[in-house]
Design a protein around this motif. Sequence first.
Motif, mmCIF file in Angstrom:
data_model
loop_
_atom_site.group_PDB
_atom_site.id
_atom_site.type_symbol
_atom_site.label_atom_id
_atom_site.label_comp_id
_atom_site.label_asym_id
_atom_site.label_seq_id
_atom_site.Cartn_x
_atom_site.Cartn_y
_atom_site.Cartn_z
ATOM 1 N N LEU A 35 18.355 -3.971 -5.030
ATOM 2 C CA LEU A 35 18.351 -2.490 -5.827
ATOM 3 C C LEU A 35 17.398 -1.514 -4.823
ATOM 4 O O LEU A 35 16.275 -1.857 -4.722
ATOM 5 C CB LEU A 35 17.877 -2.579 -7.357
ATOM 6 N N ALA A 36 18.069 -0.546 -4.159
ATOM 7 C CA ALA A 36 17.304 0.189 -3.301
ATOM 8 C C ALA A 36 17.182 1.630 -4.246
ATOM 9 O O ALA A 36 18.585 1.938 -4.367
ATOM 10 C CB ALA A 36 17.970 0.446 -2.025
ATOM 11 N N ILE A 37 16.399 2.459 -4.068
ATOM 12 C CA ILE A 37 16.144 3.693 -4.490
ATOM 13 C C ILE A 37 15.894 4.633 -3.415
ATOM 14 O O ILE A 37 14.692 4.337 -2.684
ATOM 15 C CB ILE A 37 15.260 4.047 -5.772
ATOM 16 N N ILE A 38 16.758 5.431 -3.141
ATOM 17 C CA ILE A 38 16.473 6.670 -2.090
ATOM 18 C C ILE A 38 16.227 7.730 -2.341
ATOM 19 O O ILE A 38 17.089 8.286 -3.146
ATOM 20 C CB ILE A 38 17.798 6.239 -0.921
ATOM 21 N N GLU A 39 15.149 8.395 -2.028
ATOM 22 C CA GLU A 39 14.765 9.710 -2.658
ATOM 23 C C GLU A 39 14.774 10.494 -1.306
ATOM 24 O O GLU A 39 14.179 10.309 -0.521
ATOM 25 C CB GLU A 39 13.374 9.677 -3.434
ATOM 26 N N ASP B 262 18.198 7.946 10.650
ATOM 27 C CA ASP B 262 17.437 6.587 11.462
ATOM 28 C C ASP B 262 16.189 6.258 10.408
ATOM 29 O O ASP B 262 15.703 7.128 9.788
ATOM 30 C CB ASP B 262 16.978 7.300 12.662
ATOM 31 N N ASP B 263 16.196 5.272 10.375
ATOM 32 C CA ASP B 263 15.115 4.716 9.564
ATOM 33 C C ASP B 263 13.595 5.238 9.818
ATOM 34 O O ASP B 263 12.561 4.975 9.155
ATOM 35 C CB ASP B 263 14.933 3.111 9.508
ATOM 36 N N PRO C 199 13.339 14.023 5.585
ATOM 37 C CA PRO C 199 12.411 12.803 5.128
ATOM 38 C C PRO C 199 12.957 12.119 3.969
ATOM 39 O O PRO C 199 13.436 12.548 2.964
ATOM 40 C CB PRO C 199 11.063 13.401 4.862
ATOM 41 N N ILE C 200 12.507 10.772 4.051
ATOM 42 C CA ILE C 200 13.262 9.800 2.760
ATOM 43 C C ILE C 200 11.948 8.898 2.363
ATOM 44 O O ILE C 200 11.059 8.872 2.886
ATOM 45 C CB ILE C 200 14.127 8.845 3.570
ATOM 46 N N LEU D 151 12.665 -8.476 4.780
ATOM 47 C CA LEU D 151 13.564 -7.961 3.651
ATOM 48 C C LEU D 151 13.695 -6.579 3.832
ATOM 49 O O LEU D 151 15.083 -6.175 3.881
ATOM 50 C CB LEU D 151 13.344 -8.318 2.299
ATOM 51 N N LEU D 152 12.551 -5.816 3.898
ATOM 52 C CA LEU D 152 12.670 -4.430 3.911
ATOM 53 C C LEU D 152 13.253 -3.928 5.358
ATOM 54 O O LEU D 152 14.149 -3.028 5.238
ATOM 55 C CB LEU D 152 11.280 -3.906 3.826
ATOM 56 N N LYS D 153 12.961 -4.595 6.369
ATOM 57 C CA LYS D 153 13.516 -4.247 7.729
ATOM 58 C C LYS D 153 15.223 -4.315 7.937
ATOM 59 O O LYS D 153 15.663 -3.478 8.318
ATOM 60 C CB LYS D 153 13.038 -5.125 8.760
ATOM 61 N N THR D 154 15.642 -5.393 7.053
ATOM 62 C CA THR D 154 16.973 -5.635 6.832
ATOM 63 C C THR D 154 17.691 -4.544 6.299
ATOM 64 O O THR D 154 18.453 -3.977 6.732
ATOM 65 C CB THR D 154 17.526 -6.929 6.453
#
Length: 158
Positions: free
Chosen positions: A136-140, A115-116, A68-69, A100-103
């Motif tokens: 800026l994307a922060i992926i946890e 996969d998203d 999970p993300i 914007l988030l979908k892109t």
Amino acid sequence: MGPDMIAPIYLFIPGRPKTKDRPRAGVSKGGKPFMYTTQKTANEEAIIRQFGTNTREELGWAEPYAGPIRLSACFLIAKPKRWYPGMEPASSYYGDIDNLLKTLKDGLNGTLYRDDGQVICYGSVRKAFWDYAGLLAIIELLPLVEPPPRVDKRKKAG
């Protein structure tokens, strides 16, 4: 370190973030309908995909993360040249934050995560700056936690 680490990944993508266009419909020469993605959207997703792939290689991952993300995104958009005090900051000039988030999510498919659909929690903000644009994307990466065993509280018939 592999994808089992639990630490945020900071991904910065320079340039004005672009929204995802609606899918387009067409008809083939044989008369069959089909759907396709616009070239603008495909180009933007390719740029994001390249940044995601480069980040994965820098982290030394062989494959995208499977768990999970939690995704946070800050869309930094340069203010228009004809900006004036009191101009509505939620102007359509900036684009719909959902698109914007979908892109971003679709562009990162298969790079940092498989996969998203793995994104179980997300947040995003759109901010205007004078001369600066970027994403800026922060992926946890969240730990895969097994639920505790269920206790049956029903009395057994005896």
